[in-house]
Design an enzyme around this catalytic site. Structure first.
Site, PDB file in Angstrom:
ATOM      1  N   GLY A  11      44.603  50.697  41.109  1.00 33.24           N
ATOM      2  CA  GLY A  11      44.077  50.782  39.756  1.00 33.24           C
ATOM      3  C   GLY A  11      42.907  51.735  39.648  1.00 33.24           C
ATOM      4  O   GLY A  11      42.512  52.411  40.604  1.00 33.24           O
ATOM      5  N   PHE A  12      42.343  51.761  38.473  1.00 31.25           N
ATOM      6  CA  PHE A  12      41.226  52.660  38.177  1.00 31.25           C
ATOM      7  C   PHE A  12      40.044  52.409  39.108  1.00 31.25           C
ATOM      8  O   PHE A  12      39.701  53.238  39.964  1.00 31.25           O
ATOM      9  CB  PHE A  12      40.845  52.481  36.708  1.00 31.25           C
ATOM     10  CG  PHE A  12      39.514  53.035  36.319  1.00 31.25           C
ATOM     11  CD1 PHE A  12      39.153  54.329  36.640  1.00 31.25           C
ATOM     12  CD2 PHE A  12      38.617  52.257  35.608  1.00 31.25           C
ATOM     13  CE1 PHE A  12      37.916  54.844  36.276  1.00 31.25           C
ATOM     14  CE2 PHE A  12      37.384  52.752  35.225  1.00 31.25           C
ATOM     15  CZ  PHE A  12      37.032  54.047  35.564  1.00 31.25           C
ATOM     16  N   ASP A  32      48.549  46.107  45.788  1.00 36.58           N
ATOM     17  CA  ASP A  32      48.697  46.269  44.337  1.00 36.58           C
ATOM     18  C   ASP A  32      50.170  46.120  43.974  1.00 36.58           C
ATOM     19  O   ASP A  32      51.043  46.559  44.732  1.00 36.58           O
ATOM     20  CB  ASP A  32      48.188  47.655  43.902  1.00 36.58           C
ATOM     21  CG  ASP A  32      47.829  47.719  42.430  1.00 36.58           C
ATOM     22  OD1 ASP A  32      48.710  47.437  41.590  1.00 36.58           O
ATOM     23  OD2 ASP A  32      46.676  48.080  42.109  1.00 36.58           O
ATOM     24  N   GLY A  37      48.401  49.870  38.016  1.00 43.86           N
ATOM     25  CA  GLY A  37      47.916  50.892  38.947  1.00 43.86           C
ATOM     26  C   GLY A  37      48.925  51.998  39.123  1.00 43.86           C
ATOM     27  O   GLY A  37      50.042  51.947  38.604  1.00 43.86           O
ATOM     28  N   TYR A 149      40.606  35.591  28.370  1.00 41.03           N
ATOM     29  CA  TYR A 149      40.178  36.436  29.486  1.00 41.03           C
ATOM     30  C   TYR A 149      38.819  35.989  30.013  1.00 41.03           C
ATOM     31  O   TYR A 149      38.641  35.765  31.219  1.00 41.03           O
ATOM     32  CB  TYR A 149      40.119  37.895  29.040  1.00 41.03           C
ATOM     33  CG  TYR A 149      39.601  38.840  30.083  1.00 41.03           C
ATOM     34  CD1 TYR A 149      40.230  38.975  31.317  1.00 41.03           C
ATOM     35  CD2 TYR A 149      38.480  39.642  29.834  1.00 41.03           C
ATOM     36  CE1 TYR A 149      39.756  39.855  32.279  1.00 41.03           C
ATOM     37  CE2 TYR A 149      37.996  40.527  30.780  1.00 41.03           C
ATOM     38  CZ  TYR A 149      38.632  40.633  32.002  1.00 41.03           C
ATOM     39  OH  TYR A 149      38.165  41.502  32.948  1.00 41.03           O
TER      40      TYR A 149
END
Length: 344
Positions: A11-12, A32, A37, A149
């Site tokens: 991912g980032f 991952d 990603g 979240y």
């Protein structure tokens, strides 16, 4: 050589953290499921002799354990599912709770240090700013799914601190504030910067969710990753929470205006204000202001954001421009080509 296991590695933030840990002498195992990603984010890491990548889901405990192998020193848990604006509330709750439990049990089995990236969203609607690590969490009602979240990450934080004490492993919770930069997801999943840059470069209207007067404190990715890595390597902050972010506050409207200026395009700025209930068709509450108190990070880690918003946005625009103009592969490419345990 110490070994770090990183979930959400493609991912980032995860991919930048992989690069940083390799740069500072760690052996790194990346994990991952490539749902958000991208293997292109690991292009350089996959050429490094001390990196190996495993495709897998954090909710699959056996796959996680198999990928880890033996002899972990540090588990950096970044894999998570974000704010469910438009559905997938169950995914948010289950992935974040089950994934964190599995990653924690992995750390316990290896007697490894555990670090989790939580979110500034846990401060919720608390009107007292800036947010310190001891600030209250003020969330909206569960009838508004947006708060799922924050609730899931608060559960994660309690779980991390409780299991750390029960099993005697060192653990730290990091609350991230608005990270952005190259490799960010080119959708709302990645944050407003990517969406705004794309709209400006294409001469399209910038969509402003809400009234645009909500504020955020954005942190360039190199600063965020430097903070995460510092926590991972530190001997202090055991069973503690720490804010990592930039304490410069800006409205979303100001962000759109600044991105338009930095893109240096000939066409005028065009904005469309979109009330949340018109976007999702359901009740939605936003956080009006979000600013961190980073006193603790300065005192314990010597951490302070170094990259100004203008500098960070300029670097992000330079990275994103060729993607928008079709000169490079997009962020959804390569997601079906990975097999377990590939190094290059």
């Amino acid at each position: 050589m110490k070994t770090a296991f990183i979930t959400g590695a493609a991912g980032f933030l995860g991919s930048h953290l992989v690069d940083e840990m390799l740069r500072t002498g760690y052996r790194v195992i990346g994990y991952d499921n490539l749902s958000h990603g991208n293997l292109s984010n690991l292009e350089n890491a996959r050429l490094h002799p001390n990196f190996i990548f495993h495709f897998g889901d954090v909710c699959d405990r056996q796959a996680l354990r198999k990928a880890a192998g033996s002899g972990l020193d540090l588990v950096l848990h970044l894999a998570a599912f974000k704010i469910p604006r438009y559905g997938k509330v169950t995914d948010t709750l289950r992935i974040n709770s089950d994934g964190t439990l599995n990653a924690l049990q992995l750390a316990v089995e290896h007697s490894a240090k555990f670090v989790i990236t939580s979110t500034s969203d846990v401060y919720g609607k608390n009107p007292v700013l800036p947010f310190s690590e001891e600030s209250d969490s003020v969330l909206g009602p569960p009838t508004i799914s947006r708060w799922a979240y924050a609730a899931s990450k608060l559960f994660d934080e309690h779980l991390v601190l409780a299991m750390s004490e029960e099993h005697g492993i060192p653990a730290t919770v990091i609350r991230i504030f608005g990270s952005y930069g190259p490799r960010q997801h080119l959708s709302w999943w990645g944050g407003p910067q990517a969406v705004f840059i794309d709209a400006v470069l294409r001469n399209q209207t910038i969509p402003i969710h809400g009234d645009g007067m909500q504020t955020r404190s954005f942190t360039y990715v190199s600063d965020t990753v430097r903070g995460i890595a510092a926590v991972g390597k530190a001997d202090c902050l055991n069973r503690e929470i720490i804010n990592i972010g930039n304490n410069v506050e800006i409205t979303i409207l100001e962000l759109a205006q600044e991105i338009h200026r930095l893109c240096a395009v000939p066409w005028p700025l065009r904005l469309q204000i979109l009330p949340y209930n018109e976007i999702s068709g359901r009740r939605y509450e936003d956080v009006r202001r979000r600013v961190p108190d980073i006193t603790k990070a300065k005192r314990t880690l010597g951490f302070e954001a170094r990259v100004t918003l203008d500098e960070g946005l300029q670097k992000t625009i330079e990275w994103q421009r060729p993607l928008v103009l079709g000169q490079s592969v997009g962020p959804e490419a390569e997601t079906s080509t990975m097999v377990e345990g590939v190094r290059a």
